[in-house]
Design an enzyme around this catalytic site. Structure first.
Site, PDB file in Angstrom:
ATOM      1  N   ASP A 110      36.629   1.512 -11.033  1.00 21.33           N
ATOM      2  CA  ASP A 110      35.750   0.422 -12.205  1.00 21.33           C
ATOM      3  C   ASP A 110      35.459  -0.369 -11.010  1.00 21.33           C
ATOM      4  O   ASP A 110      33.880  -0.774 -11.137  1.00 21.33           O
ATOM      5  CB  ASP A 110      36.270  -0.337 -12.925  1.00 21.33           C
ATOM      6  N   ASP A 134      11.021  -2.483 -37.278  1.00 22.02           N
ATOM      7  CA  ASP A 134      10.923  -1.533 -37.993  1.00 22.02           C
ATOM      8  C   ASP A 134      10.088  -1.691 -39.261  1.00 22.02           C
ATOM      9  O   ASP A 134       8.962  -2.724 -39.184  1.00 22.02           O
ATOM     10  CB  ASP A 134      12.464  -1.769 -39.015  1.00 22.02           C
ATOM     11  N   VAL A 170      16.129   7.142 -35.962  1.00 24.13           N
ATOM     12  CA  VAL A 170      17.112   7.862 -36.592  1.00 24.13           C
ATOM     13  C   VAL A 170      16.983   8.942 -35.608  1.00 24.13           C
ATOM     14  O   VAL A 170      15.711   9.778 -34.679  1.00 24.13           O
ATOM     15  CB  VAL A 170      16.371   8.978 -37.865  1.00 24.13           C
ATOM     16  N   SER A 184      21.829  10.224 -28.768  1.00 24.39           N
ATOM     17  CA  SER A 184      23.289  10.292 -28.107  1.00 24.39           C
ATOM     18  C   SER A 184      22.999  11.582 -27.775  1.00 24.39           C
ATOM     19  O   SER A 184      24.395  12.385 -26.832  1.00 24.39           O
ATOM     20  CB  SER A 184      24.514  10.586 -29.104  1.00 24.39           C
ATOM     21  N   HIS A 244      22.045   5.071 -24.061  1.00 21.51           N
ATOM     22  CA  HIS A 244      23.433   5.027 -24.711  1.00 21.51           C
ATOM     23  C   HIS A 244      24.338   4.793 -25.308  1.00 21.51           C
ATOM     24  O   HIS A 244      24.407   4.187 -24.567  1.00 21.51           O
ATOM     25  CB  HIS A 244      23.493   7.513 -24.500  1.00 21.51           C
ATOM     26  N   ASN A 303      28.986   3.072 -30.180  1.00 22.53           N
ATOM     27  CA  ASN A 303      29.130   2.840 -31.094  1.00 22.53           C
ATOM     28  C   ASN A 303      31.325   2.663 -31.436  1.00 22.53           C
ATOM     29  O   ASN A 303      31.344   3.131 -31.508  1.00 22.53           O
ATOM     30  CB  ASN A 303      28.565   3.792 -32.674  1.00 22.53           C
ATOM     31  N   ASN A 320      29.472  13.187 -24.609  1.00 28.67           N
ATOM     32  CA  ASN A 320      29.128  14.027 -25.520  1.00 28.67           C
ATOM     33  C   ASN A 320      29.254  15.606 -25.344  1.00 28.67           C
ATOM     34  O   ASN A 320      30.263  16.322 -25.727  1.00 28.67           O
ATOM     35  CB  ASN A 320      27.832  13.557 -26.613  1.00 28.67           C
ATOM     36  N   TYR A 358      35.681   4.311 -20.481  1.00 31.49           N
ATOM     37  CA  TYR A 358      35.225   3.774 -21.662  1.00 31.49           C
ATOM     38  C   TYR A 358      34.462   3.857 -23.002  1.00 31.49           C
ATOM     39  O   TYR A 358      34.036   3.646 -23.697  1.00 31.49           O
ATOM     40  CB  TYR A 358      33.772   3.777 -21.049  1.00 31.49           C
TER      41      TYR A 358
END
Length: 715
Positions: free
Chosen positions: A297, A344, A402, A430, A451, A454, A501, A660
């Site tokens: 860290d 938006d 999206v 992602s 990125h 959530n 991911n 993390y």
């Protein structure tokens, strides 16, 4: 000057009062390294030898008091045999005890953070006066150990065993008013009155108005609890703390056992008990992993700070796409002080984003972490808009629409024409290639990936993705903005799934193979939770969303067809086709009910067995150890590939990204440290046992070379 060293000076203040000041040269903070400990011994000897000294004030020349021991020295120290560790600790404690035994009164003036050894130094003083802006605590359990400079001995004798157990077992930092309430400090003053407060206490002790010897005496004696009181205090505490910490983090319970074991001893014998327990914990793999995480860290923070030099200051941000994610990003930016536009094309999405930000701010107010005035200030810093009218002065735009490459390309190209030439564009994606998205832009050098994970307000990691054409200024500015938002940024290079991911989907791949082999997903969840994951893979997939997982798996299969493409239908396919999308629609692997607090609660749903039946291709007998290996081996090997491919620069960043980003068990240190703990050669042999499961389980040539040469990822 009575004593002058590189870390400590002792000089006369007035009429027999001297100041022992910690001010480690060449460092921004004070810490107890070998040099400082040695100088403390010499300084105490110098004070003893000076007959004119009537009282000692301990102070700091830094903004902090002392942050604790020098953790970089732990790595080598903890490799020593246990007996040598015990001897070293006892030697250090003789220094603190010599200070405590001075024939004159002592006062610690705590101006800033005093943690670990810093607080233990203060506990050795007769009196403690604390600035209102300071914090004190003993956070050693977060490193898999407990206080080793007398904290388990002096603190219980000073504030009582119940309070001491809470402080030590939680490792929390304590504010001045809380410290005063339990008796950990004797006075709290405004920062500008600290020296005056310390002088007042020392003069009253010298004059005899305060009996410093009587104040000191309880710290030298056994704890004032009878046998029944001890049993009630410690047995209850051990049960509660064991439940909180869990079986994988032994230090909090061991700290209580040490306090209990030493309760009937005076100081010196109690310190021997502390040293023996400290050495045992220091030799555990948990301590090695958690200390490694701390050092990783620190490396991350150094690397992030290095970007500051060329980063542009972000005074105004914007987020494209409101909703839950956009609202979360807007909240995080605003609450940390950067005003943000939230755009938006739909009014209802704007309202959803504002509601999300308002809810998160309200939660902080309810918990006492934010004043209503600060909440109003943060809400005012979020400006909703349906147009680009105010975008001319925006420094960075975070696109969070999206997860569709064509939509993202169109939105990014559109906003590029509305902002100033040096504004940074960052895509919160992602899975989608940053290089692909950059093709729609006229200024790809100003474009990066950003990125967020959530829920944004809870997850500490932000992956900053460098595309082929991203400039260093764009990367640096995005890193700086992520830091400003209170996040831990890691810079990675572009590839499908980036770092987190890309590593997570092979783990899910192992899970899919287990379910297809007839292994009960509930059992898999239980095994992996026992291994240390915050939730099992089936539950995690439900939380992420089966549709999100399905899409992500397809992206990864396209990017790495040699090992991530599976022609057979999987559990995720079956659930997706049955419209069991997880928590979002109330049924996935599990079904979901609403609990008393309005949160989703998982329950077993027998109907899922019929959904999964067609994708079970065999009934294979596997042990719990097999379950762990089927899932952990591909995750670890993909982490190795990310390091070898240059997706991530260092082993430290790779491991911290997993801790993390996906909750990799901290006590195991990360995927690469996990390999180290097994042994690289042993891990390669383990992977080879599962080679029939496919290429995800095949070690790289470089890893085999490391195994052959006896190398590790961390030295």
């Amino acid at each position: 000057m009575i004593y002058e060293g590189k870390a400590i000076t002792v000089k006369a203040l007035e009429s027999g009062i001297v100041e022992l000041k910690f001010d480690l040269k060449g460092e921004s903070v004070n810490k107890f390294n070998r040099l400082t400990l040695n100088e403390l011994r010499q300084a105490v000897d110098a004070i003893k030898a000076d007959a004119s000294v009537k009282g000692v004030i301990v102070s700091s020349g830094k903004d902090v008091f002392i942050v604790g021991a020098d953790i970089t020295e732990f790595v080598d120290n903890f490799k020593l045999p246990e007996a040598e560790l015990v001897a070293g600790n006892l030697e250090a404690n003789r220094i603190f005890s010599a200070f405590e035994d001075l024939e004159v009164p002592t006062v610690a003036a705590i101006n800033g953070i005093a943690l670990g050894g810093g607080l233990e130094m203060c506990l050795a003083a007769d009196y403690r006066v604390m600035s209102t802006s300071a914090k004190i605590g003993l956070p050693e359990v977060k490193l898999g150990i407990y206080p080793g400079f007398g904290g388990t001995v002096r603190l219980p004798r000073l504030i009582g065993s119940d309070n001491a157990v809470e402080w030590i077992a939680s490792g929390k930092e304590n504010r001045a008013e809380d410290a005063l309430k339990v008796g950990a400090v004797d006075a709290v003053v405004a920062p500008e009155l600290l020296q005056a407060g310390a002088l007042d206490l020392i003069k009253r002790a010298i004059s005899g108005e305060l009996d410093y010897k009587a104040k000191r005496q309880p710290k030298l004696e056994k704890l004032k609890l009878n046998a029944i009181e001890q049993m009630m205090a410690f047995e209850t505490a051990k049960g509660f703390v064991a439940g909180q910490a869990g079986p994988n983090y032994p230090a909090p319970v061991e700290a209580i056992k040490t306090i209990q074991k030493a309760a009937n001893f005076g100081r010196d014998k109690a310190l021997e008990v502390e040293a023996a327990g400290f050495a045992k914990l220091a030799k555990t793999s948990v301590a090695e992993s958690l200390i490694g995480l701390f050092l990783n860290d620190q490396e991350l923070k150094r690397k992030a700070k290095a970007h500051d030099e060329i980063a542009h200051d972000v005074k105004q941000a914007a987020v494209l796409g409101a909703g839950i994610m956009g609202g979360g990003i807007a909240y995080q930016s605003a609450v940390k002080g950067t005003p943000i536009l939230m755009k938006d094309i739909r009014e209802e999405a704007i309202q959803l984003g504002l509601n999300e930000a308002s809810k998160l701010l309200g939660n902080r107010v309810d918990k006492g972490r934010l004043t209503p005035a600060k909440m109003a200030e943060a809400l005012n810093a979020i400006r909703p808009t349906l147009s680009y009218g105010d975008f001319a002065n925006v420094d960075i735009v975070v696109e969070a629409v999206v997860e569709n490459p064509k939509v993202k390309q169109a939105v990014l190209a559109e906003v590029e024409g509305q902002v100033k030439e040096d504004a940074i564009l960052a895509s919160n994606t992602s899975t989608i290639s940053i290089n692909l998205l950059a093709k729609a832009l006229k200024r790809p050098e100003n474009f990066v990936g950003m990125h967020f994970f959530n829920p944004v307000h809870m997850m500490p990691l932000v992956e900053v993705i460098r595309g082929e054409k991203s400039s260093e200024v764009a990367v640096a500015t995005t890193v700086a903005y992520a830091k400003k938002m209170g996040k831990n940024p890691i810079v990675v290079n572009d590839c499908p799934g980036f770092l987190v991911n890309r590593v997570l989907f092979p783990y899910f791949g192992g899970f899919a193979k287990l379910v297809s082999a007839g292994v009960d997903f509930v059992r898999i969840d239980k095994v992996m939770e026992k291994f240390g994951w915050p939730m099992g893979p089936a539950y995690l997939m439900d939380v992420v969303g089966i549709d999100t997982g399905h899409h992500g798996r397809d992206v990864m299969a396209e990017g790495f067809p040699d090992r991530m493409k599976d022609e057979r239908r999987s559990a995720v396919d079956a659930l997706y086709e049955a419209n069991r999308l997880g928590q979002k629609n109330g049924k996935g692997f599990y079904a979901y009910e609403t609990d008393k607090r309005g949160k989703p609660k998982k329950v077993f749903d027998a109907a899922v067995l019929d959904v999964l039946k067609p994708i079970v291709f065999e009934q294979r007998e596997v042990t719990d150890e097999d379950i762990i290996n089927w899932m952990m081996v591909p995750l670890c090997l993909e982490t190795v590939r990310c390091l070898e491919d240059g997706i991530v620069e260092t082993a430290a960043e790779a491991d911290m990204g997993l801790v993390y980003g996906i909750g990799f068990p901290p006590f195991r240190g990360g995927a690469l440290r996990y390999i180290d703990s097994i042994g690289v050669a042993e891990f390669v042999a383990l992977a080879d046992q599962y080679a029939d499961l496919g290429p995800l389980y095949h070690p790289t040539a470089k890893l085999r070379e490391m195994a052959k040469n006896g190398q590790r990822f961390f030295n």
